[in-house]
Design an enzyme around this catalytic site. Structure first.
Site, PDB file in Angstrom:
ATOM      1  N   GLY A  47      10.553   7.735   4.424  1.00 15.89           N
ATOM      2  CA  GLY A  47      11.183   8.426   4.287  1.00 15.89           C
ATOM      3  C   GLY A  47      12.319   8.685   5.329  1.00 15.89           C
ATOM      4  CD  GLU A 387      -5.685   0.275  -4.225  1.00 11.78           C
ATOM      5  OE1 GLU A 387      -4.667   0.932  -4.315  1.00 11.78           O
ATOM      6  OE2 GLU A 387      -5.980  -0.253  -3.069  1.00 11.78           O
ATOM      7  CG  HIS A 472      -2.536   7.133  -1.594  1.00 11.61           C
ATOM      8  ND1 HIS A 472      -2.807   6.488  -2.744  1.00 11.61           N
ATOM      9  CD2 HIS A 472      -2.361   5.931  -0.906  1.00 11.61           C
ATOM     10  CE1 HIS A 472      -2.901   5.245  -2.779  1.00 11.61           C
ATOM     11  NE2 HIS A 472      -2.680   4.843  -1.559  1.00 11.61           N
ATOM     12  CG  ASN A 510      -1.137   2.149  -4.644  1.00 12.12           C
ATOM     13  OD1 ASN A 510      -1.092   1.744  -6.104  1.00 12.12           O
ATOM     14  ND2 ASN A 510      -2.021   1.777  -4.139  1.00 12.12           N
TER      15      ASN A 510
HETATM   16  P1  FAE Z   1       4.619   7.647   7.280  1.00 11.67           P
HETATM   17  O1  FAE Z   1       4.731   6.330   6.555  1.00 11.67           O
HETATM   18  O2  FAE Z   1       3.333   8.186   7.485  1.00 11.67           O
HETATM   19  O3  FAE Z   1       5.255   7.686   8.543  1.00 11.67           O
HETATM   20  C1  FAE Z   1       5.355   8.776   9.632  1.00 11.67           C
HETATM   21  C2  FAE Z   1       5.751   8.218  10.926  1.00 11.67           C
HETATM   22  O4  FAE Z   1       5.973   9.567  11.522  1.00 11.67           O
HETATM   23  C3  FAE Z   1       4.484   7.640  11.593  1.00 11.67           C
HETATM   24  O5  FAE Z   1       4.773   6.296  12.191  1.00 11.67           O
HETATM   25  C4  FAE Z   1       4.031   8.792  12.396  1.00 11.67           C
HETATM   26  O6  FAE Z   1       3.470   8.017  13.731  1.00 11.67           O
HETATM   27  C5  FAE Z   1       5.156   9.345  12.880  1.00 11.67           C
HETATM   28  N1  FAE Z   1       4.999  10.870  13.412  1.00 11.67           N
HETATM   29  C6  FAE Z   1       4.325  11.696  12.883  1.00 11.67           C
HETATM   30  N2  FAE Z   1       4.548  13.048  13.268  1.00 11.67           N
HETATM   31  C7  FAE Z   1       5.394  12.662  14.418  1.00 11.67           C
HETATM   32  C8  FAE Z   1       5.818  13.507  15.499  1.00 11.67           C
HETATM   33  N3  FAE Z   1       5.551  14.617  15.467  1.00 11.67           N
HETATM   34  N4  FAE Z   1       6.789  12.921  16.490  1.00 11.67           N
HETATM   35  C9  FAE Z   1       6.829  11.662  16.355  1.00 11.67           C
HETATM   36  N5  FAE Z   1       6.687  10.882  15.315  1.00 11.67           N
HETATM   37  C10 FAE Z   1       5.703  11.100  14.396  1.00 11.67           C
HETATM   38  O7  FAE Z   1       5.228   8.573   6.264  1.00 11.67           O
HETATM   39  N6  FAE Z   1       1.002   3.301  -0.192  1.00 11.67           N
HETATM   40  C11 FAE Z   1       1.301   2.469  -1.173  1.00 11.67           C
HETATM   41  O8  FAE Z   1       2.362   3.008  -1.883  1.00 11.67           O
HETATM   42  N7  FAE Z   1       0.771   1.429  -1.498  1.00 11.67           N
HETATM   43  C12 FAE Z   1      -0.302   0.807  -0.621  1.00 11.67           C
HETATM   44  O9  FAE Z   1      -0.620  -0.328  -0.865  1.00 11.67           O
HETATM   45  C13 FAE Z   1      -0.807   1.437   0.292  1.00 11.67           C
HETATM   46  N8  FAE Z   1      -2.049   1.346   1.019  1.00 11.67           N
HETATM   47  C14 FAE Z   1      -2.243   1.966   2.177  1.00 11.67           C
HETATM   48  C15 FAE Z   1      -3.632   1.788   2.976  1.00 11.67           C
HETATM   49  C16 FAE Z   1      -3.682   2.270   4.153  1.00 11.67           C
HETATM   50  C17 FAE Z   1      -4.717   1.833   4.999  1.00 11.67           C
HETATM   51  C18 FAE Z   1      -2.871   3.547   4.380  1.00 11.67           C
HETATM   52  C19 FAE Z   1      -2.875   4.405   5.725  1.00 11.67           C
HETATM   53  C20 FAE Z   1      -1.820   4.116   3.622  1.00 11.67           C
HETATM   54  C21 FAE Z   1      -1.409   3.123   2.544  1.00 11.67           C
HETATM   55  N9  FAE Z   1      -0.532   3.663   1.615  1.00 11.67           N
HETATM   56  C22 FAE Z   1      -0.183   2.822   0.646  1.00 11.67           C
HETATM   57  C23 FAE Z   1       0.026   4.983   1.826  1.00 11.67           C
HETATM   58  C24 FAE Z   1       1.527   4.818   2.491  1.00 11.67           C
HETATM   59  O10 FAE Z   1       1.564   4.094   3.591  1.00 11.67           O
HETATM   60  C25 FAE Z   1       2.214   6.180   2.763  1.00 11.67           C
HETATM   61  O11 FAE Z   1       2.124   6.904   1.397  1.00 11.67           O
HETATM   62  C26 FAE Z   1       3.505   6.149   3.276  1.00 11.67           C
HETATM   63  O12 FAE Z   1       3.412   5.431   4.538  1.00 11.67           O
HETATM   64  C27 FAE Z   1       3.974   7.613   3.662  1.00 11.67           C
HETATM   65  O13 FAE Z   1       5.291   7.345   3.908  1.00 11.67           O
HETATM   66  P2  FAE Z   1       5.893   8.653   4.835  1.00 11.67           P
HETATM   67  O14 FAE Z   1       7.342   8.329   4.905  1.00 11.67           O
HETATM   68  O15 FAE Z   1       5.447   9.712   4.333  1.00 11.67           O
END
Ligand code: FAE
Length: 534
Positions: A47, A387, A472, A510
């Site tokens: 996002g 998956e 997720h 996902n």
């Molecule tokens: P996200 O990507 O979590 O990013 C948030 C960022 O904000 C992170 O870098 C944090 O370090 C940072 N942050 C948080 N709080 C603070 C703060 N207070 N100050 C500064 N920085 C901060 O958010 N989804 C799929 O669709 N396909 C897949 O194959 C898939 N596989 C996955 C495998 C694993 C092992 C994991 C952990 C997740 C997987 N996901 C997958 C889920 C997907 O990566 C996740 O839904 C998104 O990354 C969420 O996106 P956001 O923008 O919500």
């Protein structure tokens, strides 16, 4: 060169030189750490990255604050990230030992390793009965995830977000998100012959025998690169047990797509190892942020205040929700309502393994990137999208692993714990039961028809189903409840949510494509109505 490719090129160079120089501020300009910025974005996940590109392209100077590191420089072993079999300090965010999702194999703790505490790339946030995996670093979850880029079924999307215009999403924003993210499809012919997908073919055969359908899963991992990996023409990543602790090659993570393009606008700066702790609103309506800098060993280097006119929360479901729960309950943003912290779900995640017959080997080489799923989503009783996940152990395991996404109606709530100064998730183990029940109906049948059984040795004890962790996390600041229909936080002007916390606990697939497309839609409206018109 198109404007987008030029921006990406400029952005990638800025990321490269910042990494080479060990800088914690990344920009295409000589930028200092300004005290005030028109727009600030918390985080650098999906996002956040979308929002940064669109603000930057509109000419709005924007600062992104990311608590994790920039993952761009090879360590002494020549790699940026460790593989899953030999994790080191780079693997996890300040842990003494790795905490991998497969806790054991043959009940032995063969998987985890003691490591030094360090600002590693994968975090597992433990809240009693629920543990949540998240990525930490420039690119958030895109650094660690399995790259599966799945657009939800339209009928289900319409159920979970009924007030979002589905025509607009499916006509415009989902295609835009997929094209920007670099989504690609596996060549079905190659899939049939690839050694690295024998594990998926074995699972497919068992599913088909039991009357279930399977579907290929699109990916942001470059399948052409993977094919060349198999032919030994390029360095291996997916075929070298790289998954969950980062991929050294092949994956279009956000630092190579949206974030590179955002930096290339010349208006976006990323500050790393910088955590936003507190948010408050000043008399003039601007926001002040209390921001803590650390080094990669966790030493606090300082705390400073930053101000912004427009504040976008992109810290992910846990990060953004915690900031607003804390702001409400410490009185810093007292007009935040009861909806803040509610509607959190696991996307119905449940993991399980099956034991195959000895005459059905899965192969020693398993691609770390899944490419196939069992699609039973249209079943009204037990909708499941499972998956077919790899066990990239480098040996024949005779095991099939699945991450099943189910339609679990249970929701958790975040509450502020003043002693720990953190938002704590209220979730009990029993809330995972609907996910287990749905998956069990499908896999009981697969086992019965194929004469196979569950694996009871994978999750630390003797359970066959593990629903006490999720990859997720979704919700906490739900669209249309904690915010308006475009992510504007209720009760406050110029304060926005832009990440997975907007989605009410479930997407049926996902989630990152949904998060990206929704962020594209929301920033379009916010730019037009709140920023350009101001
Ligand atoms: P996200 O990507 O979590 O990013 C948030 C960022 O904000 C992170 O870098 C944090 O370090 C940072 N942050 C948080 N709080 C603070 C703060 N207070 N100050 C500064 N920085 C901060 O958010 N989804 C799929 O669709 N396909 C897949 O194959 C898939 N596989 C996955 C495998 C694993 C092992 C994991 C952990 C997740 C997987 N996901 C997958 C889920 C997907 O990566 C996740 O839904 C998104 O990354 C969420 O996106 P956001 O923008 O919500």
């Amino acid at each position: 060169m198109s404007a987008l490719s030029r921006r990406r090129f400029l952005g990638m160079s800025a990321l490269g030189s910042a990494a080479a120089l060990g800088l914690t501020t990344v920009s295409t300009r000589a930028a200092g750490a300004a005290e005030h910025s028109p727009a600030v974005i918390v985080g650098t996940g999906y996002g956040a990255a979308v929002t940064a590109l669109r603000l930057g392209a509109a000419g709005i100077p924007t600062v992104m604050l990311e608590m994790g590191q920039l993952w761009n420089t090879p360590a002494e072993d020549g790699n940026i990230f460790p593989d899953m079999l030999n994790p080191d300090r780079r693997a996890m965010w300040f842990k003494d030992r790795t905490e991998a999702p497969l806790a054991s194999f043959l009940w032995l703790d063969l998987v985890n390793r003691d490591i030094d505490r360090y600002a590693g790339v994968l975090d597992r946030v433990n809240y009693g009965d629920m543990s949540v995996y998240v990525g930490r670093g420039v690119g958030g979850g895109s650094l660690v995830n399995g790259a599966m880029a799945v657009t939800p079924k339209r009928s289900y999307f319409e159920q979970i977000l009924p007030r979002v215009d589905a025509d607009e999403m499916y006509g415009r924003y989902f295609p835009l998100a997929n094209s920007m993210l670099g989504t690609n499809h596996i060549d079905p012919e190659w899939f049939e012959t690839s050694r690295a997908y024998q594990f998926a073919r074995v699972s497919r055969k068992a599913a088909h025998e039991a009357g279930f359908q399977t579907a290929f899963v699109p990916s942001v991992y470059d399948f052409d690169y993977m094919r060349r990996e198999e032919e030994q023409l390029v360095p291996r990543s997916a075929l070298a047990s790289e998954v969950i602790y980062g991929n050294n090659h092949g994956k279009s993570s956000l630092d190579k797509s949206y974030l590179a393009a955002a930096l290339g606008t010349g208006n976006v700066t990323i500050e790393t190892l910088t955590e936003v702790r507190d948010i408050a609103q000043q008399q003039d309506g601007t926001y002040s942020l209390s921001v803590r800098r650390i080094d990669e060993h966790g030493t606090v280097l300082g705390v400073r205040q930053l101000t912004a006119k427009y504040l976008f929360l992109g810290g992910g479901s846990l990060g953004s929700t915690e900031l607003l729960v804390r702001a409400r309950d410490t009185g810093k943003l007292p007009d935040l309502g009861e909806e803040i912290g509610r509607g959190w779900g696991t996307n119905g995640n449940v993991m399980l393994g099956r034991a195959n017959h000895s005459w059905d080997p899965v192969g020693e080489l398993e691609s770390g990137m899944p490419a196939l799923g069992i699609d039973n989503w249209d079943d009204p009783v037990s909708p499941v999208f499972a998956e077919i996940a790899p066990v990239p152990a480098g040996i024949e395991t005779f095991a099939s692993l699945y991450l099943a996404i189910t339609r679990n109606p249970e929701r958790g709530t975040f509450r502020y714990d003043p002693g720990a100064d953190r938002a704590v998730l209220q979730w009990s183990e029993s809330q995972g039961q609907p996910s287990i029940d749905a998956a069990k109906r499908v896999f009981d049948r697969i086992n019965e028809v194929n004469g196979t059984s569950y694996r009871y040795d994978l999750f630390g004890d003797t359970r066959a189903f593990e629903s006490r962790f999720t990859y997720h996390p979704l919700g906490g600041l739900v669209l249309g409840e904690a915010t308006d229909l475009y992510g504007r936080v209720n009760g406050y002007r110029n304060l926005y949510v832009t990440d997975g916390s907007l989605i009410p606990g479930s997407t049926g697939v996902n989630p990152f494509v949904t998060i990206t497309a929704l962020a594209e839609r929301n920033i379009d409206r916010v730019l037009a109505e709140d920023i350009r018109a101001a």
